[in-house]
Design a protein around this motif. Structure first.
Motif, PDB file in Angstrom:
ATOM      1  N   LEU A 158       0.920  -1.172   0.114  1.00 29.13           N
ATOM      2  CA  LEU A 158       0.002  -0.427   0.013  1.00 29.13           C
ATOM      3  C   LEU A 158       0.475   1.585   0.212  1.00 29.13           C
ATOM      4  O   LEU A 158       0.768   2.321  -0.918  1.00 29.13           O
ATOM      5  N   SER A 159       1.792   1.854   0.937  1.00 27.68           N
ATOM      6  CA  SER A 159       2.394   3.061   1.088  1.00 27.68           C
ATOM      7  C   SER A 159       3.791   2.687   0.665  1.00 27.68           C
ATOM      8  O   SER A 159       4.133   3.676   0.296  1.00 27.68           O
ATOM      9  N   GLY A 160       4.235   1.394   0.497  1.00 39.07           N
ATOM     10  CA  GLY A 160       5.652   1.588  -0.266  1.00 39.07           C
ATOM     11  C   GLY A 160       5.437   1.898  -1.578  1.00 39.07           C
ATOM     12  O   GLY A 160       6.329   2.068  -1.854  1.00 39.07           O
ATOM     13  N   SER A 161       4.722   0.713  -1.934  1.00 37.72           N
ATOM     14  CA  SER A 161       4.771   0.548  -3.769  1.00 37.72           C
ATOM     15  C   SER A 161       3.717   1.796  -3.597  1.00 37.72           C
ATOM     16  O   SER A 161       3.392   2.262  -5.488  1.00 37.72           O
ATOM     17  N   GLY A 162       2.555   2.126  -3.104  1.00 41.21           N
ATOM     18  CA  GLY A 162       1.525   3.412  -3.412  1.00 41.21           C
ATOM     19  C   GLY A 162       2.050   4.700  -4.123  1.00 41.21           C
ATOM     20  O   GLY A 162       1.419   4.837  -5.193  1.00 41.21           O
ATOM     21  N   PRO A 163       3.027   5.127  -3.688  1.00 36.86           N
ATOM     22  CA  PRO A 163       3.613   6.203  -4.973  1.00 36.86           C
ATOM     23  C   PRO A 163       3.628   5.764  -6.132  1.00 36.86           C
ATOM     24  O   PRO A 163       3.476   6.782  -7.091  1.00 36.86           O
ATOM     25  N   ALA A 164       4.237   4.643  -6.966  1.00 33.52           N
ATOM     26  CA  ALA A 164       3.899   4.356  -7.819  1.00 33.52           C
ATOM     27  C   ALA A 164       3.083   4.309  -8.971  1.00 33.52           C
ATOM     28  O   ALA A 164       2.661   4.878  -9.335  1.00 33.52           O
ATOM     29  N   TYR A 165       1.463   3.853  -8.404  1.00 27.70           N
ATOM     30  CA  TYR A 165       0.080   4.356  -8.543  1.00 27.70           C
ATOM     31  C   TYR A 165      -0.719   5.605  -8.787  1.00 27.70           C
ATOM     32  O   TYR A 165      -1.029   5.758  -9.628  1.00 27.70           O
ATOM     33  N   VAL A 166       0.190   6.354  -7.676  1.00 29.69           N
ATOM     34  CA  VAL A 166       0.129   7.398  -8.329  1.00 29.69           C
ATOM     35  C   VAL A 166       0.659   8.130  -9.182  1.00 29.69           C
ATOM     36  O   VAL A 166      -0.153   9.196  -9.845  1.00 29.69           O
ATOM     37  N   PHE A 167       1.609   8.088  -9.727  1.00 33.12           N
ATOM     38  CA  PHE A 167       2.375   8.276 -10.499  1.00 33.12           C
ATOM     39  C   PHE A 167       1.653   7.328 -11.722  1.00 33.12           C
ATOM     40  O   PHE A 167       1.631   8.235 -12.938  1.00 33.12           O
ATOM     41  N   LEU A 168       1.715   6.314 -11.826  1.00 32.62           N
ATOM     42  CA  LEU A 168       0.521   6.005 -12.820  1.00 32.62           C
ATOM     43  C   LEU A 168      -0.549   6.583 -13.186  1.00 32.62           C
ATOM     44  O   LEU A 168      -1.348   7.132 -14.233  1.00 32.62           O
ATOM     45  N   LEU A 169      -1.553   7.205 -11.931  1.00 36.15           N
ATOM     46  CA  LEU A 169      -3.030   7.851 -12.061  1.00 36.15           C
ATOM     47  C   LEU A 169      -2.379   9.341 -13.349  1.00 36.15           C
ATOM     48  O   LEU A 169      -2.905   9.956 -14.155  1.00 36.15           O
ATOM     49  N   THR A 170      -1.043   9.582 -12.849  1.00 33.40           N
ATOM     50  CA  THR A 170      -1.298  11.322 -13.071  1.00 33.40           C
ATOM     51  C   THR A 170      -0.261  10.736 -14.367  1.00 33.40           C
ATOM     52  O   THR A 170      -0.916  12.010 -15.165  1.00 33.40           O
ATOM     53  N   GLU A 171       0.193   9.645 -15.087  1.00 32.19           N
ATOM     54  CA  GLU A 171       0.541   9.819 -16.370  1.00 32.19           C
ATOM     55  C   GLU A 171      -0.429   9.614 -17.255  1.00 32.19           C
ATOM     56  O   GLU A 171      -0.502  10.122 -18.379  1.00 32.19           O
TER      57      GLU A 171
END
Length: 260
Positions: A158-171
């Motif tokens: 959730l929090s460790g990998s989570g920033p990548a999920y937000v970056f993907l959404l932004t992309e």
């Protein structure tokens, strides 16, 4: 991550810079750390070192080789590890079974002081050590404590990998803006700034994210039209569930490989 934490300690005056010793075997990195932060830097832990915490901020692949050199120092203080996937049992095997140990999982936004760390203590950690660990980890963001170490796989997902999920959404938002006719530079800026602003808004209020979503969704408006697509048949939520579950499963697999 270690550099991010060091910047946090110095920036918040958590401790006197002269009281910090950075151990860095690589000469180039050692010179860079010393000149950038103004703290004592050594290729090995000084024999006469004394302090109230040893923080292990190294790659998990080399941690097992590093730990034994610090057994005596940890025995006189405590150990805090941010090495991913290394559990309390493994850490205790390296530094000693009676050493107070805190295992923590920070995430990438710690590099800008906006991270979140989850920490789990072993049975030898008392209230004073927990408070000191909270200060050290809190220098780069929020800190949450758990007592069940098995939750760390879900934390990683959730929090460790989570920033990548937000970056993907932004992309994805930026690319969609381009397809809608926006110039690429403007679309990227709007996507980044919108996500950053939404995150800041969440940080500034105790409102549930679902309530914030409702507040920005006018009946019959543009946001409602978009959310109707995203939330159709709950595909959005189900994919997030599957993504977090996949990351947690992989975390467990990697931990098992390391133990073998």
């Amino acid at each position: 991550m270690g550099s991010a934490m060091l910047r946090g300690w110095l920036g918040q005056s958590i401790t006197d810079p002269a009281a910090i010793t950075v151990v860095e075997p690589d000469e180039d990195r050692r010179n860079q750390a010393g000149s950038a932060h103004g703290v004592p830097v050594s290729p090995v832990v000084p024999a006469a070192w004394s302090g109230d915490a040893v923080v292990f901020a190294v790659k998990p692949q080399i941690l097992d080789q590093v730990l034994p050199a610090y057994r005596s120092h940890c025995a006189a203080s405590c150990a805090v590890s941010i090495a991913a996937g290394k559990d309390l049992r493994t850490l205790a095997h390296g530094v000693g079974d009676t050493v107070p140990i805190v295992r923590a999982m920070p995430n990438l936004p710690a590099s800008v002081g906006q991270g979140v760390s989850v920490a789990v203590p072993n049975d030898h950690v008392d209230a004073g050590i927990r408070e000191r660990a909270s200060q050290l980890l809190g220098a780069v963001g929020a800190v949450h404590w758990i007592e069940d170490e098995t939750l760390m796989d879900a934390v990683t997902a959730l929090s460790g990998s989570g920033p990548a999920y937000v970056f993907l959404l932004t992309e994805a938002m930026a690319k969609a803006g381009e397809r809608a006719g926006l110039p690429s530079g403007l679309s990227r800026s709007l996507a980044r700034e919108t996500v950053a602003g939404a995150a800041a808004l969440m940080a500034a209020t105790d409102d549930d994210p679902a309530q914030l979503r409702a507040d920005v969704t006018s009946p019959g408006g543009t946001t409602e039209a978009a959310l109707r697509v995203l939330m159709d048949d709950e595909r959005w939520a189900s994919r997030v569930d599957r993504a977090v579950a996949a990351a947690a499963a992989r975390s467990r697999e990697l931990a098992a490989v390391r133990e073998d």
